[in-house]
Design an enzyme around this catalytic site. Structure first.
Site, short mmCIF file in Angstrom:
data_model
loop_
_atom_site.label_atom_id
_atom_site.label_comp_id
_atom_site.label_asym_id
_atom_site.label_seq_id
_atom_site.Cartn_x
_atom_site.Cartn_y
_atom_site.Cartn_z
N GLU A 161 -2.53 -29.12 28.89
CA GLU A 161 -3.71 -29.90 28.52
C GLU A 161 -3.39 -30.93 27.44
O GLU A 161 -4.14 -31.89 27.25
CB GLU A 161 -4.81 -28.96 28.00
CG GLU A 161 -5.57 -28.24 29.10
CD GLU A 161 -6.80 -27.56 28.54
OE1 GLU A 161 -7.91 -28.11 28.68
OE2 GLU A 161 -6.66 -26.47 27.95
N LYS A 214 0.33 -7.45 12.95
CA LYS A 214 -0.71 -6.52 12.47
C LYS A 214 -2.00 -6.83 13.22
O LYS A 214 -2.45 -7.98 13.23
CB LYS A 214 -0.90 -6.68 10.96
CG LYS A 214 -1.86 -5.66 10.36
CD LYS A 214 -1.91 -5.71 8.84
CE LYS A 214 -2.86 -4.64 8.32
NZ LYS A 214 -2.92 -4.58 6.85
N SER A 269 1.41 -7.41 -0.48
CA SER A 269 2.11 -8.43 0.31
C SER A 269 1.24 -9.65 0.58
O SER A 269 1.74 -10.65 1.10
CB SER A 269 2.67 -7.83 1.60
OG SER A 269 1.65 -7.60 2.53
N THR A 273 1.68 -4.19 4.42
CA THR A 273 1.59 -4.48 5.85
C THR A 273 1.01 -5.85 6.16
O THR A 273 1.21 -6.38 7.25
CB THR A 273 0.75 -3.41 6.58
OG1 THR A 273 -0.54 -3.35 5.98
CG2 THR A 273 1.42 -2.06 6.52
N ASP A 274 0.29 -6.44 5.19
CA ASP A 274 -0.44 -7.69 5.49
C ASP A 274 0.48 -8.82 5.95
O ASP A 274 0.14 -9.57 6.86
CB ASP A 274 -1.22 -8.16 4.25
CG ASP A 274 -2.41 -7.26 3.94
OD1 ASP A 274 -2.73 -6.39 4.78
OD2 ASP A 274 -3.03 -7.45 2.87
N THR A 334 0.82 -1.21 0.00
CA THR A 334 0.00 0.00 0.00
C THR A 334 0.85 1.26 0.00
O THR A 334 0.46 2.28 -0.56
CB THR A 334 -0.94 -0.01 1.23
OG1 THR A 334 -1.80 -1.12 1.11
CG2 THR A 334 -1.75 1.26 1.32
N TYR A 341 -7.89 1.10 -4.41
CA TYR A 341 -6.54 1.43 -4.85
C TYR A 341 -5.82 0.16 -5.25
O TYR A 341 -6.23 -0.95 -4.91
CB TYR A 341 -5.76 2.17 -3.76
CG TYR A 341 -5.40 1.32 -2.58
CD1 TYR A 341 -6.26 1.18 -1.51
CD2 TYR A 341 -4.18 0.64 -2.54
CE1 TYR A 341 -5.93 0.39 -0.41
CE2 TYR A 341 -3.85 -0.15 -1.45
CZ TYR A 341 -4.73 -0.27 -0.40
OH TYR A 341 -4.41 -1.06 0.66
N1 DGL Z 1 -2.38 -5.22 -0.24
C1 DGL Z 1 -2.00 -5.18 1.12
C2 DGL Z 1 -0.49 -5.39 1.28
O1 DGL Z 1 0.25 -5.06 0.38
C3 DGL Z 1 -2.48 -3.94 1.72
C4 DGL Z 1 -2.00 -3.67 3.08
C5 DGL Z 1 -0.84 -2.68 3.15
O2 DGL Z 1 0.09 -2.69 2.40
O3 DGL Z 1 -0.92 -1.89 4.05
O4 DGL Z 1 -0.07 -5.90 2.28
#
Ligand code: DGL
Length: 368
Positions: free
Chosen positions: A323, A204, A98, A131-132, A52, A65
């Site tokens: 457990e 995340k 990502s 970020t993913d 992103t 986007y």
């Molecule tokens: N498409 C996601 C990624 O590239 C969006 C999340 C991001 O980049 O913040 O991980």
């Protein structure tokens, strides 16, 4: 390394997965050129992967986007003052969201970072990334890169064309961290939203908020803004042997099986049939599951599939033999590693021939 930055041009013209370097002049003014020619500035290599932070508004409706449309060099050029922080070069490793992160990009990143360090090209590395799966890439690199130099992953929650885009500030702050001597010896770091996290702990936690990254069991390692950089603890010397990066991708197949109420054995049996060499249980609570699932995992372990119990809860440590009879069934536990990071480590362990449950447990960490 020169004061020039290398870039790939626009993502659309790049070949995904190839590190493509084209020289650009980041230093438009004579004053900036003077700054950047200052040999006292740290040399920082920026490796772009997409995400992103490199996203642009799409022609599709609403706030849609597309990830990975802007090159890392263009991102750098859009942030004022970067040339005063470091002598920056930029290369494009991939141009993907990502969610599509994969072993090939990981290997390309690890090799490029190693080469840059071995040839004394750099004092720090910044990786722009979605970020993913940022936490998985950070943890992968932490396990295969042996260096004291700062390796910093950065992304954004809003695309570069959004109102209040967070990418420029995040990138500036990542550059500040990567160029700082006090960031050395802290492992791979993640910088977003004025906060610095360590690769082992960061995750995340929110789908859209700019304050998405947290380290639930450890807290952040520091804070950064345009005027200050603070680490909360002294740097800890790197401990433990790093894992060898195999000759070539792919890494051995490791599946994550998500536990839930009314769970049967089918997903585990299917994973074994598909050829999984390892299974990470995203267990309920303390890494637990139904009797049917635990029995199926025990059967898989007997067949040589490496089984690691993690938890779907999001924080806390998974305990051995509480457990679930781990010693008897031949399981390891992931301790504080969430399922997605437990999976990364298990792929690397199996690739390195570490499959004995006791040795696997040792690699996750000692248990009381
Ligand atoms: N498409 C996601 C990624 O590239 C969006 C999340 C991001 O980049 O913040 O991980």
């Amino acid at each position: 390394m020169t004061q020039h930055a290398r870039q790939s041009g626009h993502f659309g013209r790049t070949t995904v997965g190839l590190a493509l370097a084209i020289t650009i002049l980041l230093l438009a003014s004579p004053a900036a050129a003077q700054n950047a020619s200052n040999a006292t500035l740290a040399r920082v290599l920026v490796l772009g992967t997409g995400g992103t932070i490199a996203g642009q508004a799409s022609a599709r409706a609403g706030n849609a986007y597309d990830s990975g449309k802007v090159s890392s060099a263009d991102l750098i050029a859009a942030v004022p003052g970067m040339d005063k922080l470091a002598r920056i070069s930029a290369e494009q490793i991939s141009s993907i969201g990502s969610q599509d992160m994969n072993d090939k990009v990981w290997f390309d990143l690890a090799r490029r970072i190693r080469a840059a360090i071995d040839s004394n090209e750099v004092d720090g590395i910044v990786i722009t990334h979605g970020t993913d799966t940022m936490e998985e890439t950070a943890f992968f690199l932490q396990n295969v890169i042996d260096t004291d130099l700062p390796v910093v992953l950065v992304g954004s929650m809003r695309p570069s064309t959004a109102i209040g885009a967070d990418g420029p500030a995040n990138l500036y702050e990542a550059m500040r961290v990567a160029s700082a001597p006090e960031a050395r010896g802290r492992g791979v770091l993640v910088v977003l939203n004025d906060t610095i996290h360590g690769a082992r702990w960061v995750t995340k936690t929110n789908t859209t908020s700019v304050e998405t990254f947290r380290s639930p069991d450890a807290g952040p390692v520091g804070y950064v803004d345009t005027g200050s950089l603070r680490f909360l603890q002294p740097a800890a010397p790197a401990k433990g042997a790093k894992l060898k990066l195999p000759e070539a991708p792919p890494l051995p197949r490791v599946d994550i099986i998500y536990s839930h109420a009314n769970m049967d054995a089918a997903p585990i049996e299917d994973a074994v049939k598909r050829g999984a060499k390892g299974i990470v249980l995203a267990g309920v609570g303390d890494g637990n599951s139904s009797k049917a699932a635990i029995d199926a995992l025990a059967a898989a372990a007997k067949q040589g599939v490496v089984v690691v119990r993690a938890s779907r809860v999001g924080s806390g440590f998974v305990n051995r033999n509480v457990e679930v009879e781990d010693d008897k069934l031949g399981f390891a536990v992931s301790l504080d590693l969430n399922p997605q990071k437990a999976r990364v480590l298990l792929e690397l362990l199996i690739a390195n021939g570490v499959t004995d449950p006791k040795a696997v447990q040792q690699a996750y960490g000692a248990t009381p």
